[in-house]
Design a protein around this motif. Structure first.
Motif, PDB file in Angstrom:
ATOM      1  N   SER A   4       0.821  -1.209   0.020  1.00 43.08           N
ATOM      2  CA  SER A   4       0.092   0.012   0.150  1.00 43.08           C
ATOM      3  C   SER A   4       0.738   0.997   0.011  1.00 43.08           C
ATOM      4  CB  SER A   4      -0.888   0.099   1.091  1.00 43.08           C
ATOM      5  OG  SER A   4      -0.111  -0.117   2.486  1.00 43.08           O
ATOM      6  N   GLU A   5       2.105   1.203   0.829  1.00 45.87           N
ATOM      7  CA  GLU A   5       2.769   2.115   0.867  1.00 45.87           C
ATOM      8  C   GLU A   5       3.673   2.704  -0.634  1.00 45.87           C
ATOM      9  OE1 GLU A   5       5.358   1.235   3.997  1.00 45.87           O
ATOM     10  OE2 GLU A   5       4.157   1.955   5.464  1.00 45.87           O
ATOM     11  N   LYS A   6       4.112   1.524  -1.192  1.00 47.07           N
ATOM     12  CA  LYS A   6       4.430   1.657  -2.693  1.00 47.07           C
ATOM     13  C   LYS A   6       3.482   2.233  -3.530  1.00 47.07           C
ATOM     14  CE  LYS A   6       7.607  -2.304  -2.309  1.00 47.07           C
ATOM     15  NZ  LYS A   6       7.862  -3.807  -3.062  1.00 47.07           N
ATOM     16  N   LEU A   7       2.244   1.897  -3.448  1.00 50.10           N
ATOM     17  CA  LEU A   7       1.205   2.508  -4.465  1.00 50.10           C
ATOM     18  C   LEU A   7       1.154   3.769  -3.941  1.00 50.10           C
ATOM     19  CD1 LEU A   7      -0.927   2.262  -6.612  1.00 50.10           C
ATOM     20  CD2 LEU A   7      -2.702   1.129  -5.059  1.00 50.10           C
ATOM     21  N   VAL A   8       1.114   4.078  -2.671  1.00 50.84           N
ATOM     22  CA  VAL A   8       0.893   5.613  -2.379  1.00 50.84           C
ATOM     23  C   VAL A   8       2.065   6.522  -3.021  1.00 50.84           C
ATOM     24  CG1 VAL A   8       1.036   7.233  -0.331  1.00 50.84           C
ATOM     25  CG2 VAL A   8      -0.358   5.439  -0.234  1.00 50.84           C
ATOM     26  N   HIS A   9       3.306   5.832  -2.797  1.00 48.14           N
ATOM     27  CA  HIS A   9       4.481   6.702  -3.442  1.00 48.14           C
ATOM     28  C   HIS A   9       4.382   6.829  -4.885  1.00 48.14           C
ATOM     29  CE1 HIS A   9       8.769   7.776  -3.911  1.00 48.14           C
ATOM     30  NE2 HIS A   9       8.743   6.933  -4.746  1.00 48.14           N
ATOM     31  N   GLN A  10       3.927   5.730  -5.631  1.00 49.40           N
ATOM     32  CA  GLN A  10       3.612   5.892  -7.080  1.00 49.40           C
ATOM     33  C   GLN A  10       2.590   7.060  -7.520  1.00 49.40           C
ATOM     34  OE1 GLN A  10       2.403   1.896  -8.196  1.00 49.40           O
ATOM     35  NE2 GLN A  10       4.413   1.064  -7.647  1.00 49.40           N
ATOM     36  N   ILE A  11       1.625   7.068  -6.655  1.00 49.38           N
ATOM     37  CA  ILE A  11       0.350   8.075  -6.878  1.00 49.38           C
ATOM     38  C   ILE A  11       0.823   9.474  -6.613  1.00 49.38           C
ATOM     39  CG2 ILE A  11      -1.830   8.934  -6.353  1.00 49.38           C
ATOM     40  CD1 ILE A  11      -2.702   5.940  -5.892  1.00 49.38           C
ATOM     41  N   LEU A  44      -7.534   0.214  -1.125  1.00 45.94           N
ATOM     42  CA  LEU A  44      -8.242   0.670  -0.463  1.00 45.94           C
ATOM     43  C   LEU A  44      -7.344   1.496   0.598  1.00 45.94           C
ATOM     44  CD1 LEU A  44     -10.969   1.921   0.767  1.00 45.94           C
ATOM     45  CD2 LEU A  44     -11.182  -0.387   1.939  1.00 45.94           C
ATOM     46  N   ASN A  45      -6.238   0.660   1.049  1.00 41.93           N
ATOM     47  CA  ASN A  45      -5.667   1.280   2.237  1.00 41.93           C
ATOM     48  C   ASN A  45      -4.804   2.363   1.575  1.00 41.93           C
ATOM     49  OD1 ASN A  45      -6.203  -0.577   4.147  1.00 41.93           O
ATOM     50  ND2 ASN A  45      -4.510  -2.082   3.772  1.00 41.93           N
ATOM     51  N   ALA A  46      -4.054   1.999   0.447  1.00 45.12           N
ATOM     52  CA  ALA A  46      -3.502   3.175  -0.268  1.00 45.12           C
ATOM     53  C   ALA A  46      -4.120   4.431  -0.412  1.00 45.12           C
ATOM     54  CB  ALA A  46      -3.074   2.789  -1.423  1.00 45.12           C
ATOM     55  N   TYR A  47      -5.605   4.427  -0.823  1.00 45.38           N
ATOM     56  CA  TYR A  47      -6.259   5.428  -1.009  1.00 45.38           C
ATOM     57  C   TYR A  47      -6.380   6.303   0.349  1.00 45.38           C
ATOM     58  CZ  TYR A  47      -7.205   4.742  -5.988  1.00 45.38           C
ATOM     59  OH  TYR A  47      -7.178   4.560  -7.423  1.00 45.38           O
ATOM     60  N   GLN A  48      -7.018   5.457   1.278  1.00 47.06           N
ATOM     61  CA  GLN A  48      -7.087   5.956   2.568  1.00 47.06           C
ATOM     62  C   GLN A  48      -5.953   6.632   3.337  1.00 47.06           C
ATOM     63  OE1 GLN A  48      -8.721   2.455   4.693  1.00 47.06           O
ATOM     64  NE2 GLN A  48     -10.773   3.135   4.095  1.00 47.06           N
ATOM     65  N   LEU A  49      -4.695   5.993   3.017  1.00 44.43           N
ATOM     66  CA  LEU A  49      -3.553   6.874   3.225  1.00 44.43           C
ATOM     67  C   LEU A  49      -3.463   8.302   2.736  1.00 44.43           C
ATOM     68  CD1 LEU A  49      -1.036   3.878   3.517  1.00 44.43           C
ATOM     69  CD2 LEU A  49      -1.665   5.287   5.499  1.00 44.43           C
ATOM     70  N   LEU A  50      -3.792   8.264   1.473  1.00 45.40           N
ATOM     71  CA  LEU A  50      -3.534   9.580   0.915  1.00 45.40           C
ATOM     72  C   LEU A  50      -4.599  10.631   1.312  1.00 45.40           C
ATOM     73  CD1 LEU A  50      -3.064   7.904  -2.901  1.00 45.40           C
ATOM     74  CD2 LEU A  50      -1.255   9.503  -1.650  1.00 45.40           C
ATOM     75  N   VAL A  51      -5.661  10.075   1.450  1.00 45.16           N
ATOM     76  CA  VAL A  51      -6.839  10.993   2.163  1.00 45.16           C
ATOM     77  C   VAL A  51      -6.358  11.557   3.473  1.00 45.16           C
ATOM     78  CG1 VAL A  51      -9.098  11.008   3.194  1.00 45.16           C
ATOM     79  CG2 VAL A  51      -8.728   9.793   0.739  1.00 45.16           C
TER      80      VAL A  51
END
Length: 471
Positions: A4-11, A44-51
């Motif tokens: 999820s953190e990797k996806l957050v970083h990509q976004i 979902l975890n990644a999106y919530q972290l970004l929020v």
């Protein structure tokens, strides 16, 4: 780094390079899962972290969108404070007395719902030991504690790649006892210690009791830790001990990334500073592997690692421990002058229970349940809380950290809600800033019964009323 953190970083990179402009709709969770190859839960975890970071906002039934602008925030706008004398016991006492009369609506509790923690297997083992009159081996449970239990705890460190012997473990009467003994071992009155500016109030109480000078480190809401401020503090003040919570932080909820922990270890080594790590919530992660403690990155006598079983097995299982490679004898001497030993019956019970597969099975079920309940509460709260508020969501633990508009004092909210039999925890309990504060912590571990949902609606409506009153 978790998926999820990797996806957050990509976004984040796509946002920063202009590929995603403000108010652009992100791919749906299902489409993002297909594109990235990650599971729906990971997305979902990644999106919530970004929020939670303020980079993305959500619209009910519409999806997730890129925010207009983003500025990393700290809990306080102020910079690092100089040394301070701590006086916090009176407000902690007042808060705890006020919440004693609450009737089951424990949004303010520091413990998970007891129904999540109950385990029939450990109760059967406990009953077996309770029938023994007297309990065998009472002397063997005196400091440093039950040998079998210490070995089981040591084994769990070894599995994480942290070489640990049973003699490195001292059993205590809960995590706070472990932390207090550690701080007392390392300091004398007048020493300088470093605390995160927002942290569990037990740290402030310990500093007050021992007569220590406290320097505070500002909290970076994006990464959980301000490395630049940390470096400046160590170069400016004669810090002897740091007391940090880096995994599933209470009250905010973040977990500091391994890359940052490595740099923290390097700075501690460079400045010859001790670290007491409060890792009480380390088992309550939702994805990937158990977060690494600082003794993985700095495995020497400078790190005292403290934890307990109470947040995963219940408040009545008040058994904690200190892992130290150097200060075992001194801590045991202090134990003999204070708490003496942890409950012998519980020590023996835990030693047998942890040796079975049932313990890890219990942890897996607990994590799943807490994850579901946190997400349920987050979704409901996001739907009803005023848009002027911001919910900081982190993918571990069972706390949500809510940021109110700056002109709303969370103490005012607390005083109104306590009269309605609803508890929250205002942020002034977690720091020594005397000015009005606009943050609060709520416990997400309880089942959303109709009664709890009604309490949540009252919470949101009360915040709305305060906002309208201030306008």
């Amino acid at each position: 780094m978790y998926k999820s953190e990797k996806l957050v970083h990509q976004i984040k990179q796509l946002i920063e390079n202009g590929s995603y402009s403000p108010h652009t709709k992100l791919p749906s969770i299902r489409v993002q899962a297909e594109i990235s190859g990650y599971s729906l839960m990971t997305v979902l975890n990644a999106y919530q972290l970004l929020v939670a970071e303020g980079r993305v906002y959500s619209k009910e039934k519409s999806g997730f969108f890129v925010a207009e602008s983003y500025t990393p925030k700290t809990v306080n706008d102020s910079y690092t404070s100089g040394p301070q004398t701590v006086k916090i016991n009176s407000k902690v006492f007042s808060y705890l007395k006020a919440t004693q009369r609450l009737d089951q609506l424990y949004f303010s509790s520091a413990f998970p719902d007891e129904k999540c923690l109950y385990n029939a297997k450990i109760m059967r083992i406990l009953a077996t030991y309770a029938q023994k009159k007297p309990i065998d081996g009472i002397n063997k449970n005196m400091p440093p504690g039950n040998a079998k239990l210490r070995q089981q705890i040591a084994n769990r460190y070894n599995i994480q790649g942290i070489p640990t012997h049973a003699n490195d473990i001292i059993i205590t009467s809960g995590a706070l006892d472990a932390l207090n003994l550690s701080l007392q071992t390392l300091t004398t009155p007048g020493d300088y210690i470093l605390l995160q500016d927002t942290i569990f109030y037990g740290a402030w109480q310990a500093a007050e009791r021992l007569g220590l000078h406290v320097v505070t480190l500002p909290t970076d809401m994006q990464y959980g830790f301000d490395l630049e401020a940390f470096k400046n503090i160590l170069s400016t003040y004669p810090i002897k001990v740091c007391w940090f919570m880096l995994n599933s932080h209470n009250p905010i909820g973040f977990t500091v990334q391994d890359e940052i922990k490595k740099k923290i270890a390097e700075l501690l080594q460079q400045h010859d500073v001790y670290l007491i790590e409060d890792d009480t919530y380390h088992e309550l992660y939702y994805a990937g592997h158990r977060p690494l403690p600082m003794c993985y990155f700095l495995n020497n006598e400078k790190v005292l690692h403290c934890s307990s079983f109470s947040k995963v097995l219940g408040a009545n299982i008040r058994i904690g421990w200190v892992r130290t490679t150097h200060f075992s004898e001194k801590i045991q001497h202090l134990q003999f002058m204070s708490t003496l030993s942890a409950n012998t019956l519980i020590q023996s019970t835990l030693a047998d229970f942890i040796a079975t597969p049932y313990y890890d099975k219990h942890l897996q079920q607990l994590r799943k349940q807490l994850y579901q309940r946190k997400n349920n509460l987050y979704r409901l709260l996001s739907k009803h809380i005023p848009k002027e508020c911001h919910i900081h969501y982190y993918s571990s633990g069972y706390f949500l950290w809510i940021e109110l508009p700056q002109n709303i004092n969370s103490i005012d909210l607390f005083n109104i809600l306590i009269e309605k039999n609803i508890g929250i925890t205002p942020s002034h309990l977690f720091n020594i800033d005397q000015s009005p504060q606009n943050y609060l912590r709520i416990n997400s571990s309880f089942e959303l019964t109709p009664r709890h949902e009604q309490a949540l609606y009252i919470l949101c409506n009360t915040i709305s009323q305060l906002i309208n009153k201030r306008d």
